[in-house]
Design an enzyme around this catalytic site. Structure first.
Site, PDB file in Angstrom:
ATOM      1  CG  HIS A 110      -0.386   0.028   2.534  1.00  0.00           C
ATOM      2  ND1 HIS A 110      -0.079   1.202   3.195  1.00  0.00           N
ATOM      3  CD2 HIS A 110      -0.059  -0.977   3.392  1.00  0.00           C
ATOM      4  CE1 HIS A 110       0.412   0.919   4.389  1.00  0.00           C
ATOM      5  NE2 HIS A 110       0.442  -0.399   4.535  1.00  0.00           N
TER       6      HIS A 110
ATOM      7  CD  GLU B 226      -3.011  -1.495   5.283  1.00  0.00           C
ATOM      8  OE1 GLU B 226      -3.038  -2.569   5.917  1.00  0.00           O
ATOM      9  OE2 GLU B 226      -2.473  -0.457   5.741  1.00  0.00           O
ATOM     10  CD  GLU B 227      -1.176   2.226   7.724  1.00  0.00           C
ATOM     11  OE1 GLU B 227      -1.852   1.826   8.694  1.00  0.00           O
ATOM     12  OE2 GLU B 227      -0.014   1.862   7.506  1.00  0.00           O
TER      13      GLU B 227
ATOM     14  CG  ASP C 218       1.375  -3.865   5.120  1.00  0.00           C
ATOM     15  OD1 ASP C 218       2.202  -2.991   5.436  1.00  0.00           O
ATOM     16  OD2 ASP C 218       0.161  -3.784   5.388  1.00  0.00           O
TER      17      ASP C 218
ATOM     18  CG  HIS D 114       1.275   3.095  12.373  1.00  0.00           C
ATOM     19  ND1 HIS D 114      -0.021   2.670  12.625  1.00  0.00           N
ATOM     20  CD2 HIS D 114       1.589   2.593  11.160  1.00  0.00           C
ATOM     21  CE1 HIS D 114      -0.453   1.937  11.620  1.00  0.00           C
ATOM     22  NE2 HIS D 114       0.522   1.881  10.712  1.00  0.00           N
TER      23      HIS D 114
ATOM     24  CG  ASP E  75      -2.503   4.288   3.084  1.00  0.00           C
ATOM     25  OD1 ASP E  75      -2.169   3.199   2.584  1.00  0.00           O
ATOM     26  OD2 ASP E  75      -3.307   4.382   4.042  1.00  0.00           O
TER      27      ASP E  75
ATOM     28  CG  ASP F 179       2.981   0.210   7.612  1.00  0.00           C
ATOM     29  OD1 ASP F 179       2.511  -0.369   6.617  1.00  0.00           O
ATOM     30  OD2 ASP F 179       2.318   0.426   8.644  1.00  0.00           O
TER      31      ASP F 179
END
Length: 410
Positions: free
Chosen positions: A78, A173-174, A196, A379, A80, A140
């Protein structure tokens, strides 16, 4: 490193932080900018069937180089980054031959410490790519994107046998929308892998069952000097509600296969309060029980309120445990395990304490377990990835493609 690091550093320069509560997909323009840049790169590299949807999902194909029939497989990452931490003006630091101890993040007081993150003890001598302490890194899942493209470029050059390979880079995705507009039929793969995951060797095909819980509390506001018997303080009710949620079953108290209740946000006044929870459980029965608990708490706390004052709970299922789907196709996991062992990596089977696009796609008919990227601490400002881990991910992707072809050979 065959442009692997260069690719990654280029991709993290794009601000692709997704945004919750936005109806459009992708939720931010930066994701489309990266998608268009990737589209151009894939064109220049000679990939085929390159399609960028209006929702920002980019797909492409590498055709088979063998004469026999081979199942088409896919690899997905992904674009994002998490809405929980800034992904703007990412300034990566590259530390070669890590010798241990604290790593300064930028010029401030932030450090990446093995005291807080003991995994660093296992990475002595590795090349670490970290943040400067002001943003997340974006490994990520831009590490996954760089690894997939690099693996397929090397496959083309090496002439290793492989069948048709599909790739996809998804938006949002997040925030749980990555697979919402994914065209499984057009993707045309028998199975796929999201790239991922985290540390080297991670192989995941179990994830949480997930739901979002909105708790709306309506009270009654009057002047506090004449409030007796009349005022109903929504904030007080909100506090009581949360006190009934099992404290020992919060994210900070749970691990492994344990589920949780997580108070994600709360806001309010005397007149009205709103709480947003997420509930998670690996077991479907346990998941249903957790949702019922949220309803039961509302009934208990709201008992005896005036009809104009109430507690309303809205529960929305977000995704389910893909194990229900993937375990029907055990060869997919066995193939990835063998590929890792062939690359001198011991598979680390563990549940995903979260979700991936693969969870949604598995329930849409595309079984899709998750492979590692070599990244850690997603994150946040302590996120980092190792170049060696990324190289190993590339090797595993290539070996999966090769094994798929070899096993299909008559």
């Amino acid at each position: 490193m065959d442009k692997l690091l260069d690719r990654f550093l280029n991709y993290v320069s794009f601000d692709t932080q997704s945004k919750s509560g936005v109806r459009q997909v992708p939720s931010t323009d930066g994701q489309l900018k990266l998608a268009r840049a990737l589209q151009q790169e894939l064109l220049e590299l000679g990939f085929e069937q390159i399609v960028l949807s209006k929702q920002g999902c980019l797909t492409a194909a590498l055709p088979s180089n063998v004469a026999w029939s081979v199942p088409a497989i896919g690899f997905i990452s992904h674009m994002d980054t998490s809405p929980d931490f800034s992904g703007k003006n990412v300034n990566p630091q590259i530390l070669e031959n890590y010798r241990g101890g604290d790593i300064a993040l930028g010029v401030g007081d932030e450090v990446l410490s093995p005291v807080m993150f003991p995994v660093l003890h296992q990475l002595l001598g590795h090349t670490l790519i970290t943040t400067d302490g002001k943003t997340l890194l974006g490994a990520d899942d831009k590490a996954g994107i760089a690894e997939i493209i690099t693996a397929l470029v090397r496959l083309k050059k090496s002439q290793l046998p492989h069948g048709d390979i599909r790739i996809a880079f998804t938006p949002d995705e997040e925030i749980g929308k990555g697979a919402q507009f994914f065209d499984v039929k057009a993707f045309n793969a028998q199975w796929a892998y999201t790239v991922d995951g985290g540390g080297v060797g991670e192989l995941e095909y179990e994830n949480f069952n997930a739901a979002s819980v909105q708790v709306k509390i309506v009270g009654n506001n009057v002047h506090p000097g004449s409030a007796k018997g009349v005022m109903v303080n929504a904030l007080t009710l909100a506090s009581r509600y949360h006190q009934h949620v099992p404290e020992s079953e919060s994210p900070e108290q749970t691990e492994g296969y344990q589920g949780f209740y997580h108070l994600h946000s709360m806001k309010g006044s005397v007149e009205r309060a709103d709480l947003h929870y997420i509930v998670r459980d690996f077991d479907r029965n346990g998941f249903e029980q957790r949702k019922q608990t949220m309803l039961d708490i509302a009934e208990k706390v709201g008992a005896g309120l005036h009809p104009d004052c109430y507690i309303e709970v809205t529960i929305t299922d977000t995704y389910y445990n893909m194990r229900e789907q993937v375990e029907q196709h055990p060869h997919i996991i066995a193939l990835a395990q063998q590929a890792m062992r062939d690359c001198s990596i011991e598979p680390n089977m563990k549940p995903i304490r979260g979700g991936t696009d693969g969870a949604h796609l598995s329930f849409q008919g595309l079984p899709c377990p998750n492979l590692f990227t070599g990244g850690y601490n997603y994150h946040g400002k302590h996120e980092f990835v190792t170049l060696e881990g990324m190289e190993k991910a590339v090797s595993v992707i290539m070996r999966i493609a090769e094994l798929t072809a070899l096993r299909a050979k008559p």
